[in-house]
Design a protein around this motif. Structure first.
Motif, short mmCIF file in Angstrom:
data_model
loop_
_atom_site.label_atom_id
_atom_site.label_comp_id
_atom_site.label_asym_id
_atom_site.label_seq_id
_atom_site.Cartn_x
_atom_site.Cartn_y
_atom_site.Cartn_z
N ASP A 1 0.86 -1.17 0.00
CA ASP A 1 0.00 0.00 0.00
C ASP A 1 0.90 1.23 0.00
OD1 ASP A 1 0.84 0.43 2.65
OD2 ASP A 1 -1.11 0.06 3.54
N VAL A 2 0.30 2.38 -0.22
CA VAL A 2 1.04 3.64 -0.21
C VAL A 2 0.38 4.55 0.83
CG1 VAL A 2 1.71 5.67 -1.55
CG2 VAL A 2 1.74 3.41 -2.62
N VAL A 3 1.20 5.09 1.71
CA VAL A 3 0.72 5.96 2.77
C VAL A 3 1.30 7.35 2.53
CG1 VAL A 3 0.71 6.38 5.26
CG2 VAL A 3 0.64 4.03 4.39
N ALA A 4 0.45 8.34 2.52
CA ALA A 4 0.90 9.73 2.40
C ALA A 4 0.50 10.44 3.69
CB ALA A 4 0.26 10.40 1.20
N SER B 1 0.90 14.06 5.88
CA SER B 1 1.29 15.47 5.85
C SER B 1 0.54 16.22 6.93
CB SER B 1 0.98 16.09 4.48
OG SER B 1 -0.42 16.17 4.30
N ARG C 1 6.05 16.04 5.67
CA ARG C 1 5.31 15.22 4.72
C ARG C 1 6.16 14.04 4.28
NH1 ARG C 1 2.61 17.53 0.85
NH2 ARG C 1 2.42 19.46 1.97
N VAL C 2 5.46 12.95 3.96
CA VAL C 2 6.13 11.77 3.45
C VAL C 2 5.14 10.96 2.61
CG1 VAL C 2 5.64 10.24 5.41
CG2 VAL C 2 7.67 9.84 4.04
N ARG C 3 5.63 10.30 1.63
CA ARG C 3 4.85 9.34 0.84
C ARG C 3 5.65 8.05 0.88
NH1 ARG C 3 4.24 7.56 -4.58
NH2 ARG C 3 2.06 7.07 -5.03
N THR C 4 5.04 7.00 1.42
CA THR C 4 5.74 5.77 1.70
C THR C 4 5.00 4.57 1.14
OG1 THR C 4 6.55 6.73 3.76
CG2 THR C 4 6.64 4.35 3.59
N MET C 5 5.73 3.65 0.53
CA MET C 5 5.16 2.38 0.12
C MET C 5 5.53 1.35 1.18
SD MET C 5 6.02 -0.10 -3.12
CE MET C 5 5.43 1.06 -4.36
#
Length: 155
Positions: free
Chosen positions: A63-66, A68, A117-121
């Motif tokens: 999954d991808v978690v964003a 912020s 902020r971060v966007r993580t898989m």
């Protein structure tokens, strides 16, 4: 990625809190933490490299978690502060293209840096599901925790 011991000094946990004591790859491997750097490219070749590592490690889902400040709104500060306690921690400061594998059962926490902020898989061996397990007697007796401690020979 750079790994170092968190200094545990008072202050905003998003600041570096760099103790000046680096943690080597050998120490990370000894506790089951692995990492790679896969440069993110416009053509999407990095996705193939991630897929290859996922296949090799038997990860079937992601999954991808964003996260912020704008996305969490009024809950942002409270949520970020909830992950911090007075223990000794290794901080892994990561950037775009860094891939980190944490073994099941290892205590870990997450925070942002001052960019907020971060966007993580996240990769999973089973269905994408994340459950917070706060430290305590019940978590210390969790089968994943016990197996992890056994794997690194901690009594």
């Amino acid at each position: 990625m750079r790994a170092y011991y968190f200094d545990n000094l008072e202050g905003d946990q998003r600041l570096p809190h760099d103790s000046g004591m680096d943690v080597s790859d050998e120490v990370l491997k000894s506790i089951g933490v692995l990492h790679w750097h896969i440069p993110v490219d416009a053509e999407g070749k990095y996705e193939q490299e991630i897929a290859a590592i996922a296949k090799e490690r038997n990860y079937k889902n992601h999954d991808v978690v964003a996260i912020s400040k704008e996305g969490l709104g009024d809950e942002f500060e409270t949520k970020i502060k909830s992950f911090y306690h007075d223990e000794s921690w290794i901080r892994c400061h990561m950037g775009a293209g860094d891939l980190l594998v944490l073994p099941a059962g290892i205590y870990h926490r997450f925070t942002l840096d001052m960019g907020n902020r971060v966007r993580t898989m996240r990769l999973f061996k089973d269905e994408p599901k994340w459950i917070a397990h706060n430290r305590g007697d019940q978590t210390d007796a969790n089968p994943f925790r016990l197996e992890y401690l056994k794997s690194i020979e901690v009594q």
